[in-house]
Design a protein around this motif. Structure first.
Motif, PDB file in Angstrom:
ATOM      1  N   VAL A 163      12.132  11.481   3.387  1.00 42.61           N
ATOM      2  CA  VAL A 163      12.645  10.111   4.116  1.00 42.61           C
ATOM      3  C   VAL A 163      11.497   9.270   4.399  1.00 42.61           C
ATOM      4  N   LEU A 164      10.276  10.137   5.101  1.00 40.62           N
ATOM      5  CA  LEU A 164       9.126   8.918   5.228  1.00 40.62           C
ATOM      6  C   LEU A 164       8.343   8.399   4.361  1.00 40.62           C
ATOM      7  N   ARG A 165       8.346   9.424   3.214  1.00 41.33           N
ATOM      8  CA  ARG A 165       7.809   8.726   1.947  1.00 41.33           C
ATOM      9  C   ARG A 165       8.459   7.776   1.415  1.00 41.33           C
ATOM     10  N   ARG A 166       9.928   7.763   1.407  1.00 37.00           N
ATOM     11  CA  ARG A 166      10.447   6.623   0.958  1.00 37.00           C
ATOM     12  C   ARG A 166      10.403   5.209   1.744  1.00 37.00           C
ATOM     13  N   MET A 167      10.400   5.351   2.946  1.00 34.25           N
ATOM     14  CA  MET A 167      10.318   4.299   3.780  1.00 34.25           C
ATOM     15  C   MET A 167       8.867   3.587   3.951  1.00 34.25           C
ATOM     16  N   SER A 168       7.672   4.521   3.464  1.00 31.92           N
ATOM     17  CA  SER A 168       6.512   4.084   3.647  1.00 31.92           C
ATOM     18  C   SER A 168       6.050   3.528   2.317  1.00 31.92           C
ATOM     19  N   ALA A 169       6.869   3.543   1.196  1.00 32.67           N
ATOM     20  CA  ALA A 169       6.289   3.164  -0.013  1.00 32.67           C
ATOM     21  C   ALA A 169       5.897   1.612  -0.114  1.00 32.67           C
ATOM     22  N   LEU A 170       4.735   1.264  -0.570  1.00 30.84           N
ATOM     23  CA  LEU A 170       4.112   0.057  -0.439  1.00 30.84           C
ATOM     24  C   LEU A 170       4.139  -0.425  -1.899  1.00 30.84           C
ATOM     25  N   ASP A 171       4.845  -1.431  -2.074  1.00 33.02           N
ATOM     26  CA  ASP A 171       4.597  -2.580  -3.417  1.00 33.02           C
ATOM     27  C   ASP A 171       4.198  -3.688  -3.049  1.00 33.02           C
ATOM     28  N   GLU A 172       4.105  -4.581  -4.070  1.00 25.94           N
ATOM     29  CA  GLU A 172       3.478  -5.962  -3.758  1.00 25.94           C
ATOM     30  C   GLU A 172       4.450  -6.726  -2.800  1.00 25.94           C
ATOM     31  N   ALA A 173       5.608  -6.544  -3.053  1.00 26.01           N
ATOM     32  CA  ALA A 173       6.763  -7.308  -2.107  1.00 26.01           C
ATOM     33  C   ALA A 173       6.655  -6.777  -0.671  1.00 26.01           C
ATOM     34  N   GLU A 174       6.386  -5.495  -0.268  1.00 29.42           N
ATOM     35  CA  GLU A 174       6.199  -5.032   0.902  1.00 29.42           C
ATOM     36  C   GLU A 174       4.974  -5.604   1.615  1.00 29.42           C
ATOM     37  N   ARG A 175       3.908  -5.544   0.786  1.00 28.20           N
ATOM     38  CA  ARG A 175       2.517  -6.114   1.206  1.00 28.20           C
ATOM     39  C   ARG A 175       2.622  -7.461   1.753  1.00 28.20           C
ATOM     40  N   ARG A 176       3.307  -8.325   0.753  1.00 27.65           N
ATOM     41  CA  ARG A 176       3.393  -9.727   0.861  1.00 27.65           C
ATOM     42  C   ARG A 176       4.198 -10.013   2.402  1.00 27.65           C
ATOM     43  N   TRP A 177       5.340  -9.185   2.629  1.00 27.83           N
ATOM     44  CA  TRP A 177       6.184  -9.232   3.747  1.00 27.83           C
ATOM     45  C   TRP A 177       5.318  -8.865   4.782  1.00 27.83           C
ATOM     46  N   TYR A 178       4.382  -7.743   5.027  1.00 28.65           N
ATOM     47  CA  TYR A 178       3.782  -7.440   6.104  1.00 28.65           C
ATOM     48  C   TYR A 178       2.663  -8.765   6.409  1.00 28.65           C
ATOM     49  N   LEU A 179       1.899  -9.311   5.710  1.00 29.04           N
ATOM     50  CA  LEU A 179       1.163 -10.354   5.863  1.00 29.04           C
ATOM     51  C   LEU A 179       1.875 -11.375   6.510  1.00 29.04           C
ATOM     52  N   LEU A 180       2.939 -11.741   5.859  1.00 27.24           N
ATOM     53  CA  LEU A 180       3.802 -13.059   6.492  1.00 27.24           C
ATOM     54  C   LEU A 180       4.447 -12.611   7.854  1.00 27.24           C
ATOM     55  N   SER A 181       5.006 -11.540   8.081  1.00 27.18           N
ATOM     56  CA  SER A 181       5.560 -11.212   9.447  1.00 27.18           C
ATOM     57  C   SER A 181       4.447 -10.869  10.474  1.00 27.18           C
ATOM     58  N   THR A 182       3.521 -10.376   9.980  1.00 28.85           N
ATOM     59  CA  THR A 182       2.241 -10.166  11.070  1.00 28.85           C
ATOM     60  C   THR A 182       1.774 -11.596  11.546  1.00 28.85           C
TER      61      THR A 182
END
Length: 210
Positions: free
Chosen positions: A91-110
């Motif tokens: 479960v944790l590996r699935r939830m922690s997977a980092l793709d470009e969309a997730e990277r962009r969202w992290y930057l924006l949400s932060t």
């Protein structure tokens, strides 16, 4: 927003959201103007204001889309537990997977979180969206413990906050030092120990309560 949405409104909204994702990713929240978003979407300011009152409201629409993706990924991971050799880490590996969309969202949400901290009304709205996502995570944590045959001994809402903090903090460190820390490393290493520490065997819980 005007009442009585037309048939074209869903397509217009989708174009604005797609353009906002790209623009926010390139320029950040502060650097992205409504004019640039409209231009990228091929729409007028009037089209924007018929769908969203402010740039903040547009962000929250993106937040809800991302929240649904998070819930869908976690649901799929929990559904696949029986086939996993190490269920919690799967479960944790699935939830922690980092793709470009997730990277962009992290930057924006932060960036937006910092904006919200400076503006109390926005912070209250962000907290409400966070609360709704957290409720879904709590529900899925309950399913996870059930599938593991364990009973939580702590408040699941607090546990959801803690796991979110670990995920976001790990991601920040991984983005700063990608060659030294994989996005999932801290969560996969330490959260299984936490799951054990904050739960007990469901069978043990029943015997204790009898």
């Amino acid at each position: 927003m005007p009442k009585g949405p037309t048939k074209r409104r869903p397509q217009t909204t989708a174009r604005l959201l797609a353009a906002a994702q790209e623009t926010f990713a390139e320029r950040g929240f502060y650097g992205s103007s409504i004019e640039v978003i409209c231009e990228r979407a091929g729409l007028t300011r009037g089209a924007f204001y018929s769908n969203f009152r402010t740039k903040e409201e547009l962000f929250f629409a993106l937040f809800d889309l991302h929240a649904q993706r998070v819930v869908d990924r976690l649901t799929a991971a929990v559904d696949e537990l029986d086939a996993a050799e190490d269920p919690v880490r799967a479960v944790l590996r699935r939830m922690s997977a980092l793709d470009e969309a997730e990277r962009r969202w992290y930057l924006l949400s932060t960036e937006f979180t910092l904006h919200a901290i400076r503006h109390p009304a926005t912070a209250r709205t962000l907290a409400e969206h966070d609360r709704r996502l957290r409720e879904e995570i709590v529900r899925l944590l309950g399913r996870l413990f059930d599938r593991l045959g364990r009973r939580p001994t702590v408040d699941l809402g607090s546990l959801a906050r803690l796991t979110t903090a670990v995920h976001e903090g790990s991601l920040a460190q991984s983005l700063v030092e990608p060659d030294r820390l994989a996005p999932e490393e801290l969560a996969v290493t330490f959260l299984p120990l936490l799951v054990e520490a904050v739960s007990e065997s469901a069978a043990t819980g029943r015997r204790t309560g009898s």
